[in-house]
Design a protein around this motif. Structure first.
Motif, PDB file in Angstrom:
ATOM      1  N   PRO A 156       0.840  -1.203   0.000  1.00 24.74           N
ATOM      2  CA  PRO A 156       0.000   0.000   0.000  1.00 24.74           C
ATOM      3  C   PRO A 156       0.875   1.253   0.000  1.00 24.74           C
ATOM      4  CG  PRO A 156      -0.640  -1.546   1.752  1.00 24.74           C
ATOM      5  CD  PRO A 156       0.659  -2.028   1.200  1.00 24.74           C
ATOM      6  N   GLU A 157       0.322   2.329  -0.547  1.00 28.41           N
ATOM      7  CA  GLU A 157       1.086   3.581  -0.606  1.00 28.41           C
ATOM      8  C   GLU A 157       1.540   4.030   0.784  1.00 28.41           C
ATOM      9  OE1 GLU A 157      -1.571   2.938  -2.339  1.00 28.41           O
ATOM     10  OE2 GLU A 157      -0.839   3.126  -4.391  1.00 28.41           O
ATOM     11  N   ALA A 158       0.675   3.826   1.791  1.00 29.12           N
ATOM     12  CA  ALA A 158       1.017   4.250   3.153  1.00 29.12           C
ATOM     13  C   ALA A 158       2.252   3.524   3.667  1.00 29.12           C
ATOM     14  CB  ALA A 158      -0.163   3.990   4.084  1.00 29.12           C
ATOM     15  N   GLN A 159       2.392   2.251   3.299  1.00 29.28           N
ATOM     16  CA  GLN A 159       3.562   1.503   3.767  1.00 29.28           C
ATOM     17  C   GLN A 159       4.802   1.876   2.964  1.00 29.28           C
ATOM     18  OE1 GLN A 159       2.891  -2.530   4.739  1.00 29.28           O
ATOM     19  NE2 GLN A 159       5.037  -3.075   4.871  1.00 29.28           N
ATOM     20  N   GLN A 160       4.660   2.068   1.664  1.00 32.20           N
ATOM     21  CA  GLN A 160       5.811   2.502   0.869  1.00 32.20           C
ATOM     22  C   GLN A 160       6.353   3.828   1.386  1.00 32.20           C
ATOM     23  OE1 GLN A 160       6.078   1.975  -3.404  1.00 32.20           O
ATOM     24  NE2 GLN A 160       4.036   1.089  -3.446  1.00 32.20           N
ATOM     25  N   ASP A 161       5.454   4.683   1.844  1.00 32.92           N
ATOM     26  CA  ASP A 161       5.844   6.005   2.321  1.00 32.92           C
ATOM     27  C   ASP A 161       6.711   5.922   3.573  1.00 32.92           C
ATOM     28  OD1 ASP A 161       5.741   8.754   1.822  1.00 32.92           O
ATOM     29  OD2 ASP A 161       4.198   9.067   3.340  1.00 32.92           O
ATOM     30  N   ARG A 162       6.667   4.782   4.274  1.00 25.94           N
ATOM     31  CA  ARG A 162       7.466   4.616   5.496  1.00 25.94           C
ATOM     32  C   ARG A 162       8.930   4.334   5.197  1.00 25.94           C
ATOM     33  NH1 ARG A 162       2.165   5.563   6.857  1.00 25.94           N
ATOM     34  NH2 ARG A 162       1.937   5.684   9.113  1.00 25.94           N
ATOM     35  N   PHE A 163       9.224   3.978   3.962  1.00 24.10           N
ATOM     36  CA  PHE A 163      10.617   3.740   3.584  1.00 24.10           C
ATOM     37  C   PHE A 163      11.265   5.076   3.242  1.00 24.10           C
ATOM     38  CE2 PHE A 163       8.722  -0.422   2.809  1.00 24.10           C
ATOM     39  CZ  PHE A 163       9.660  -1.265   3.388  1.00 24.10           C
ATOM     40  N   LEU A 164      12.415   5.319   3.822  1.00 24.90           N
ATOM     41  CA  LEU A 164      13.114   6.578   3.587  1.00 24.90           C
ATOM     42  C   LEU A 164      13.540   6.686   2.128  1.00 24.90           C
ATOM     43  CD1 LEU A 164      14.257   8.972   5.506  1.00 24.90           C
ATOM     44  CD2 LEU A 164      16.470   7.933   4.991  1.00 24.90           C
ATOM     45  N   LEU A 165      14.128   5.597   1.592  1.00 24.58           N
ATOM     46  CA  LEU A 165      14.639   5.595   0.223  1.00 24.58           C
ATOM     47  C   LEU A 165      14.218   4.320  -0.497  1.00 24.58           C
ATOM     48  CD1 LEU A 165      18.363   6.687   0.855  1.00 24.58           C
ATOM     49  CD2 LEU A 165      16.412   8.184   0.391  1.00 24.58           C
ATOM     50  N   LYS A 166      14.162   4.417  -1.822  1.00 22.13           N
ATOM     51  CA  LYS A 166      13.994   3.226  -2.653  1.00 22.13           C
ATOM     52  C   LYS A 166      15.169   3.168  -3.618  1.00 22.13           C
ATOM     53  CE  LYS A 166      11.125   0.887  -6.082  1.00 22.13           C
ATOM     54  NZ  LYS A 166       9.935   0.935  -6.957  1.00 22.13           N
ATOM     55  N   LEU A 167      15.875   2.031  -3.601  1.00 17.45           N
ATOM     56  CA  LEU A 167      17.039   1.851  -4.461  1.00 17.45           C
ATOM     57  C   LEU A 167      16.716   0.851  -5.565  1.00 17.45           C
ATOM     58  CD1 LEU A 167      19.827   1.490  -1.722  1.00 17.45           C
ATOM     59  CD2 LEU A 167      18.839   3.585  -2.677  1.00 17.45           C
ATOM     60  N   ASN A 168      17.166   1.142  -6.774  1.00 20.53           N
ATOM     61  CA  ASN A 168      17.035   0.217  -7.893  1.00 20.53           C
ATOM     62  C   ASN A 168      18.392  -0.434  -8.138  1.00 20.53           C
ATOM     63  OD1 ASN A 168      14.325   0.828  -8.305  1.00 20.53           O
ATOM     64  ND2 ASN A 168      14.783   2.473  -9.748  1.00 20.53           N
ATOM     65  N   ILE A 169      18.447  -1.752  -8.003  1.00 23.52           N
ATOM     66  CA  ILE A 169      19.697  -2.488  -8.196  1.00 23.52           C
ATOM     67  C   ILE A 169      19.733  -3.043  -9.611  1.00 23.52           C
ATOM     68  CG2 ILE A 169      21.165  -4.365  -7.372  1.00 23.52           C
ATOM     69  CD1 ILE A 169      20.784  -2.187  -5.313  1.00 23.52           C
TER      70      ILE A 169
END
Length: 309
Positions: A156-169
């Motif tokens: 859910p968007e609310a949970q994604q928002d809890r991550f400080l950063l998103k990295l693409n490997i």
């Protein structure tokens, strides 16, 4: 203490090839007391990246393979009745660690994801109505596979928002990939022991130094302009929240510290804006149909805002 952290970063880069930028961003998130979402195809070293960081920090590390039948208690722990002592005992789960790798987080149902969310946001776990605090250094790295979506439960968007950063490997270069192959074959496929670069007390002290990095009003205004612009662009369906601005500011402080400075510059903000926003924005349908990438939109957005001097 900054020199110790820089040595840790050097050791980190010697063990993980081809991901220098992502390693620095991952460490920046830990220093900012945040969590990271990693997206990459299987076999690109995501688990090793996180495990190596835990060993260099002399922290406890646990990995949970998220599956559709995973229950919250499998992660948090449970209470069992001890027949010999005639009482209930709490068995703590793998979430009680310094660094937790939530592998393929989108493969587990919403109820289990919600239990992880409580731990991420509140740094506490509830087991049978009793609340237990987590470690002062508690850091979640969750992974997603961008290829296989069958049988998944999108975050859910609310949970994604809890991550400080998103990295693409992504895949490393040919030379870096050859070095990985040589290293693995030379080790005989054995997991070589890694000597810790610092203890947890030193790391906590460094984190306090990071929190003291100067963020002047011009930089804060620059960050807010970026975030507010996301709400005005036709290319973006849903813009970023205030939490996104906080994430950019925290990550920029860590990046400045790793770059050996005591103040944040506009370049620091630019470096962390993409990983801080890419999981918080949704492209408008017409942009998706045109095949425009979210990273391209963020680059255009940042380039359209005047840099403070």
């Amino acid at each position: 203490m900054r020199n110790e952290l820089l040595r840790l970063m050097e050791n980190y880069e010697e063990r993980i090839f081809g991901q220098s930028m992502n390693l620095k961003l991952l460490l920046s998130a830990v220093l900012a007391d945040g969590h990271v979402l990693i997206e990459g195809v299987p076999g690109t070293g995501k688990t090793k990246m996180v495990r190596t960081l835990a060993e260099l920090l002399s922290g406890t590390f646990n990995r949970i393979q998220f599956t559709p039948d995973l229950l919250p208690s499998d992660m948090t722990g449970s209470m069992i009745f001890n027949m010999q002592e005639s009482n209930f005992q709490t068995i703590k789960g793998p979430i009680f660690s310094n660094i937790l790798l939530a592998d393929e987080i989108n493969r587990t149902p919403a109820k289990t994801q919600a239990a992880l969310l409580e731990a991420m946001e509140e740094k506490q776990v509830t087991i049978q109505g009793v609340t237990y605090p987590l470690s002062e250094v508690f850091f979640v790295v969750a992974t997603q596979n961008p290829i296989e979506f069958e049988g998944t439960y999108p975050l859910p968007e609310a949970q994604q928002d809890r991550f400080l950063l998103k990295l693409n490997i992504d895949f490393p270069s040919s030379e870096e990939e050859t070095n990985v192959l040589k290293q693995v074959m030379a080790d005989g496929n054995a997991q070589a022991a890694i000597e810790a670069a610092m203890d947890m007390d030193t790391f906590i002290a460094i984190r306090q130094e990071v929190a003291a990095i100067t963020l002047n009003d011009d930089i804060l205004d620059y960050i807010m302009q970026i975030v507010r612009r996301t709400r005005e662009m036709e290319a973006v369906r849903f813009g970023a929240s205030t939490r996104a601005a906080i994430a950019i500011a925290k990550a920029a402080r860590s990046w400045a510290y790793l770059t050996n400075r005591d103040y944040v510059t506009p370049d620091d903000v630019k470096m962390v804006t993409k990983p801080a926003l890419r999981h918080r924005l949704q492209l408008a349908p017409h942009m998706e149909l045109e095949g425009v990438g979210l990273d391209e939109v963020i680059e255009e957005l940042v380039g359209s805002i005047a840099v403070p001097r």
